[in-house]
Design an enzyme around this catalytic site. Structure first.
Site, mmCIF file in Angstrom:
data_model
loop_
_atom_site.group_PDB
_atom_site.id
_atom_site.type_symbol
_atom_site.label_atom_id
_atom_site.label_comp_id
_atom_site.label_asym_id
_atom_site.label_seq_id
_atom_site.Cartn_x
_atom_site.Cartn_y
_atom_site.Cartn_z
ATOM 1 N N SER A 97 0.851 -1.193 0.000
ATOM 2 C CA SER A 97 0.000 0.000 0.000
ATOM 3 C C SER A 97 0.881 1.236 0.000
ATOM 4 C CB SER A 97 -0.896 0.008 1.248
ATOM 5 O OG SER A 97 -1.545 1.255 1.399
ATOM 6 N N TYR B 98 -1.766 -0.590 9.849
ATOM 7 C CA TYR B 98 -1.882 -0.978 8.437
ATOM 8 C C TYR B 98 -0.614 -0.599 7.681
ATOM 9 C CZ TYR B 98 -3.995 -1.395 3.775
ATOM 10 O OH TYR B 98 -4.291 -1.749 2.487
ATOM 11 N N LYS C 296 2.132 -3.156 5.878
ATOM 12 C CA LYS C 296 2.404 -3.084 4.438
ATOM 13 C C LYS C 296 3.853 -2.723 4.153
ATOM 14 C CE LYS C 296 -1.747 -4.174 3.110
ATOM 15 N NZ LYS C 296 -2.004 -5.440 2.393
#
Length: 278
Positions: free
Chosen positions: A143, A156, A160
Site C-alpha cells: 500500500s 496498516y 504493508k
C-alpha cells in the site's frame, strides 16, 4: 509449460475476486481463498461458481490468514487438486483505521497478524516448493500507506511496509530459480476503501484495472523482480527507495541536511553499506 495454477488469498471480494477472475480468464487454474464465516454463505465458493460459469477452473479454500496452518493448507490444496503451483497472490488483508494513541494494541496486533504474518505464513509454506520446481511468480499486496504513512493507519502502514522488506529479501534469495516476486500498491474501489472513494469514481478506480497490472507481473514472460508497483486508474508506476550523496558530519549545517538530493537506488542492504566505505 502446461496450464498454470495460482493461489489468490482474500479472493472472496474486492481486488482478490478481480485477481481470481482475471487469472481464470487467462486459462490459469485458481485456488480461491477466503476465510469461512459460519453464519454467512461462503464468498470463496461464490467466486468459484462465477469462474466456472465463465468456463474457467477454480476451487475454494477457506483458511484464515491468521491460522498458523493457512500457508501449508493452501499449498496442499493446489497440489492435491492439480499437482502443481506456479503463481501466488498474497492479497488477504484488512484495516481498522484509528489514531495510534486511541488504538488498542490487540487491534494493532490483529492487523499485523493478518496483513504481514498471514502473507509470511503463505510464502514460507510455498517457497521451498517454488525453489524445488525452479519457477514462480509471486505478488504481495502492499500500500502507499506502507510507503509514505497515513494518518490513522499506523498498524496498516507498518504491516504493508514490512511486506516490502520481506519481498525485497525474497527477491535476492530467488535469484537463479526463475522466481519473480513483486509488490503491488493498489488504488481501487473495494469494500475496504469505499469510505475514501466517492461513488462516481468507481469506474475510474476499478479492481479490474489493477488486475490487468497483476496479469502482466505474473506472466511467464515477466522477469522483473524485487519491485514496488503502484497501480490504479489504468496506470502503473514504480516506487523506488533512493539515497542521496553523503555529507561529512564534521562540517554540516542544517541547510545541508534539508537540501540533500536523491542520486541512486541501492540494490541491497549490503550494497548500500559498501557505499559508506568509499
Amino acid at each position: 509449460m502446461g496450464q498454470p495454477v495460482a493461489i489468490v488469498t482474500g479472493a472472496g471480494k474486492g481486488l482478490g475476486r478481480a485477481y481470481a477472475h482475471k487469472l481464470a480468464s487467462l486459462g490459469i487454474r485458481v485456488v480461491v481463498n477466503n476465510r469461512s464465516h459460519h453464519d454467512q454463505p461462503n464468498s470463496a465458493e461464490a467466486v468459484v461458481a462465477e469462474i466456472k460459469a465463465l468456463g474457467g477452473s477454480a476451487v475454494a479454500e477457506y483458511s484464515s490468514a491468521q491460522d498458523p496452518e493457512s500457508g501449508i493448507n493452501l499449498l496442499n490444496k493446489a497440489l492435491d487438486t492439480w499437482g502443481r503451483l506456479d503463481i501466488v497472490v498474497a492479497n488477504a488483508g484488512f484495516d481498522y483505521p484509528q489514531s495510534f494513541h486511541k488504538q488498542s494494541f490487540s487491534d494493532f496486533e490483529a492487523i499485523m497478524d493478518t496483513n504481514f504474518y498471514g502473507t509470511a505464513r503463505l510464502l514460507h509454506a510455498v517457497w521451498p516448493h517454488l525453489r524445488a520446481t525452479g519457477y514462480g511468480r509471486v505478488i504481495v499486496s502492499s500500500s502507499t500507506a506502507g510507503l509514505y504513512g497515513n494518518h490513522g493507519q499506523s498498524a496498516y502502514a507498518a504491516s504493508k511496509a514490512a511486506l516490502i522488506g520481506l519481498m525485497r529479501s525474497l527477491h535476492h534469495e530467488a535469484k537463479g530459480h526463475d522466481i519473480c516476486i513483486n509488490a503491488i500498491a493498489p488504488y481501487a474501489l473495494t469494500p475496504l476503501t469505499a469510505k475514501w472513494f466517492p461513488e462516481d469514481w468507481a469506474g475510474l478506480f476499478s479492481t479490474e484495472q489493477v488486475a490487468d497490472s497483476l496479469a502482466l507481473l505474473v506472466s511467464s514472460d515477466n522477469h522483473v523482480s524485487g519491485k514496488i508497483f503502484i497501480s490504479g486508474a489504468g496506470k502503473l508506476r514504480e516506487a523506488r527507495m533512493q539515497e542521496t550523496h553523503a555529507i561529512d558530519l564534521t562540517d554540516t549545517a542544517f541547510d545541508d541536511i534539508a537540501n540533500l538530493s536523491a542520486l541512486e537506488t541501492p540494490e541491497s542492504a549490503s550494497q548500500e553499506f559498501e557505499r559508506f566505505l568509499l
